[in-house]
Design an enzyme around this catalytic site. Structure first.
Site, PDB file in Angstrom:
ATOM      1  N   ILE A 167       9.127 -13.989  45.288  1.00 43.47           N
ATOM      2  CA  ILE A 167      10.320 -13.185  44.969  1.00 43.47           C
ATOM      3  C   ILE A 167      11.574 -13.871  45.508  1.00 43.47           C
ATOM      4  O   ILE A 167      12.570 -14.043  44.784  1.00 43.47           O
ATOM      5  CB  ILE A 167      10.187 -11.757  45.550  1.00 43.47           C
ATOM      6  CG1 ILE A 167       9.052 -11.014  44.836  1.00 43.47           C
ATOM      7  CG2 ILE A 167      11.504 -10.987  45.427  1.00 43.47           C
ATOM      8  CD1 ILE A 167       8.673  -9.685  45.449  1.00 43.47           C
ATOM      9  N   ARG A 187       8.210 -17.763  57.038  1.00 45.61           N
ATOM     10  CA  ARG A 187       7.195 -18.100  58.035  1.00 45.61           C
ATOM     11  C   ARG A 187       7.050 -19.615  58.174  1.00 45.61           C
ATOM     12  O   ARG A 187       6.864 -20.142  59.253  1.00 45.61           O
ATOM     13  CB  ARG A 187       5.843 -17.498  57.627  1.00 45.61           C
ATOM     14  CG  ARG A 187       5.686 -16.062  58.095  1.00 45.61           C
ATOM     15  CD  ARG A 187       4.315 -15.547  57.756  1.00 45.61           C
ATOM     16  NE  ARG A 187       4.080 -15.544  56.315  1.00 45.61           N
ATOM     17  CZ  ARG A 187       3.022 -14.994  55.726  1.00 45.61           C
ATOM     18  NH1 ARG A 187       2.103 -14.427  56.458  1.00 45.61           N
ATOM     19  NH2 ARG A 187       2.890 -15.016  54.424  1.00 45.61           N
ATOM     20  N   ARG A 244      10.738  -4.039  52.425  1.00 46.89           N
ATOM     21  CA  ARG A 244      10.317  -2.710  52.879  1.00 46.89           C
ATOM     22  C   ARG A 244      11.366  -2.209  53.857  1.00 46.89           C
ATOM     23  O   ARG A 244      11.937  -2.992  54.619  1.00 46.89           O
ATOM     24  CB  ARG A 244       8.963  -2.768  53.587  1.00 46.89           C
ATOM     25  CG  ARG A 244       7.771  -2.912  52.660  1.00 46.89           C
ATOM     26  CD  ARG A 244       7.485  -1.644  51.855  1.00 46.89           C
ATOM     27  NE  ARG A 244       6.303  -1.760  51.005  1.00 46.89           N
ATOM     28  CZ  ARG A 244       6.313  -2.160  49.739  1.00 46.89           C
ATOM     29  NH1 ARG A 244       7.441  -2.500  49.148  1.00 46.89           N
ATOM     30  NH2 ARG A 244       5.183  -2.203  49.047  1.00 46.89           N
ATOM     31  N   GLU A 273      10.767   6.804  53.279  1.00 45.44           N
ATOM     32  CA  GLU A 273      10.907   7.244  51.876  1.00 45.44           C
ATOM     33  C   GLU A 273      10.082   8.491  51.612  1.00 45.44           C
ATOM     34  O   GLU A 273       8.972   8.598  52.147  1.00 45.44           O
ATOM     35  CB  GLU A 273      10.446   6.115  50.942  1.00 45.44           C
ATOM     36  CG  GLU A 273      11.315   4.895  51.051  1.00 45.44           C
ATOM     37  CD  GLU A 273      10.762   3.701  50.269  1.00 45.44           C
ATOM     38  OE1 GLU A 273       9.793   3.872  49.518  1.00 45.44           O
ATOM     39  OE2 GLU A 273      11.316   2.617  50.427  1.00 45.44           O
ATOM     40  N   HIS A 291      13.589   2.940  45.471  1.00 45.55           N
ATOM     41  CA  HIS A 291      12.398   2.068  45.474  1.00 45.55           C
ATOM     42  C   HIS A 291      11.878   1.843  44.044  1.00 45.55           C
ATOM     43  O   HIS A 291      10.735   2.192  43.726  1.00 45.55           O
ATOM     44  CB  HIS A 291      11.297   2.641  46.370  1.00 45.55           C
ATOM     45  CG  HIS A 291      10.288   1.602  46.778  1.00 45.55           C
ATOM     46  ND1 HIS A 291       9.588   1.653  47.956  1.00 45.55           N
ATOM     47  CD2 HIS A 291       9.854   0.458  46.152  1.00 45.55           C
ATOM     48  CE1 HIS A 291       8.771   0.605  48.039  1.00 45.55           C
ATOM     49  NE2 HIS A 291       8.913  -0.128  46.947  1.00 45.55           N
ATOM     50  N   ALA A 293      12.506  -1.319  42.423  1.00 46.46           N
ATOM     51  CA  ALA A 293      12.652  -2.736  42.044  1.00 46.46           C
ATOM     52  C   ALA A 293      11.517  -3.212  41.136  1.00 46.46           C
ATOM     53  O   ALA A 293      11.726  -4.027  40.250  1.00 46.46           O
ATOM     54  CB  ALA A 293      12.731  -3.613  43.291  1.00 46.46           C
TER      55      ALA A 293
END
Ligand SMILES: O=CC(=O)O
Length: 329
Positions: A167, A187, A244, A273, A291, A293
């Site tokens: 993404i 990471r 998130r 949420e 939420h 997307a």
């Protein structure tokens, strides 16, 4: 049958929560699977599972709204597959699923483009005040007030991507098209990609005008966007979150937005949420979305198909189409 509808010898698929694709799965694949739905029963969930789901080998669960706990798994002795309709897996207890040798199928890369599109949409909206302008016009304020406050330019902005996976990479590609300068924290450094890598998130924030959060929620990323990162980003900095909610310290975010210590935010995800801090509702530099997307008409058609294909594969002892195998992340 407590779940409603009896379908003979069809393989059972237990359904927890309310996956978006359930109605389309039921309308297209009720001749292939028997969907067991505790939500149709008056029984408490664990009691329903202990009474009716003892032989269920497959479970369908949405990406949010319900956590797959050990207490639930304890009631499902035959379970061998979890199909989740999301690409994020923070609602699953991965070590526990591995310990129990339960396979996972997930949405894989199905939503990558949609999520990247919305991330860019939110950024443009915050900077160029699309939603605020819409309210200004529709609420009839334009004729009396005349002046609408200035937005900010997107082209040329320094954008920091937090999490340069599939993404994040798509977000970067899109923003390159707008002439933005991309750098990232992830990471690991991605040697094949041309963007500057910052192993230190604070340094990334200090060198960017907006951060776009594209990573998953793990123990390491929870509240990773904290006060110090927000301070490094600066008073004019913008945060867009399509990962998130809990990756950001939401209390701190809200406080800084209210105090004018952050430039703006575009948020598709929230810590609790569907609860969203009401203090954000009146801020024109904040754009909120529920939420969504991953949710497009096209992606839901694809997801219905993908879920069915994974179930088919499992029940015919074939390899899953989109297995999740990295239980460590
Ligand atoms: O948020 C949605 C997903 O993880 O797919």
């Amino acid at each position: 049958m407590a779940s409603g509808g009896h379908s003979g010898d069809l393989p059972e698929v237990l359904v927890l929560g309310f996956p978006w694709v359930l109605p389309s799965l039921e309308s297209q694949f009720s001749n292939r699977f028997q969907f067991l739905k505790p939500s149709n029963s008056d029984l408490p969930l664990l009691q329903f599972l202990s009474s009716f789901a003892q032989s269920a080998r497959a479970l369908l669960i949405p990406g949010g709204g319900i956590q797959l706990t050990s207490a639930i798994l304890d009631c499902l002795p035959a379970l061998k597959l979890v199909v989740t309709t999301s690409s994020g897996l923070d609602h699953l207890d991965l070590p526990e699923l591995r310990r129990r040798e339960i396979a996972i199928a997930y949405a894989g890369n199905l939503f990558t483009q949609d999520v990247a599109d919305l991330a860019v949409g939110l950024l443009i909206d915050v900077l160029r005040k699309v939603s605020a302008g819409d309210r200004f016009v529709k609420q009839g304020i334009w004729p009396s007030k005349r002046k609408f406050s200035l937005g900010l330019k997107l082209s040329g902005k320094q954008i920091g991507i937090v999490g340069l996976g599939k993404i994040g990479t798509e977000v970067a590609k899109r923003l390159e098209g707008f002439g933005c300068k991309i750098s990232y924290n992830s990471r690991t450094k991605k040697p094949t990609l041309p963007y500057p890598f910052y192993s230190d998130l604070h340094e990334l924030a200090a060198n960017c005008e907006a951060l776009i959060i594209c990573c998953g929620l793990t123990a390491e990323t929870r509240h990773m966007i904290d006060r110090d990162v927000m301070v490094a980003l600066g008073r004019d900095g913008v945060i867009v979150n399509v990962g998130r909610g809990a990756i950001v310290d939401e209390t701190e975010l809200v406080r800084r937005l209210i105090q004018g210590e952050l430039g703006g935010a575009g948020l598709d995800v929230f810590e609790n949420e569907p609860e969203v801090p009401k203090e954000l509702f009146n801020l024109d530099n904040v754009v909120l979305s529920p939420h969504v997307a991953v949710l497009t008409t096209e992606s839901m058609v694809g997801l219905t198909q993908l879920v069915a294909e994974n179930l088919e594969a499992f029940f015919s002892n074939k390899p899953l189409v989109t297995p999740f195998e990295d239980y460590s992340s």
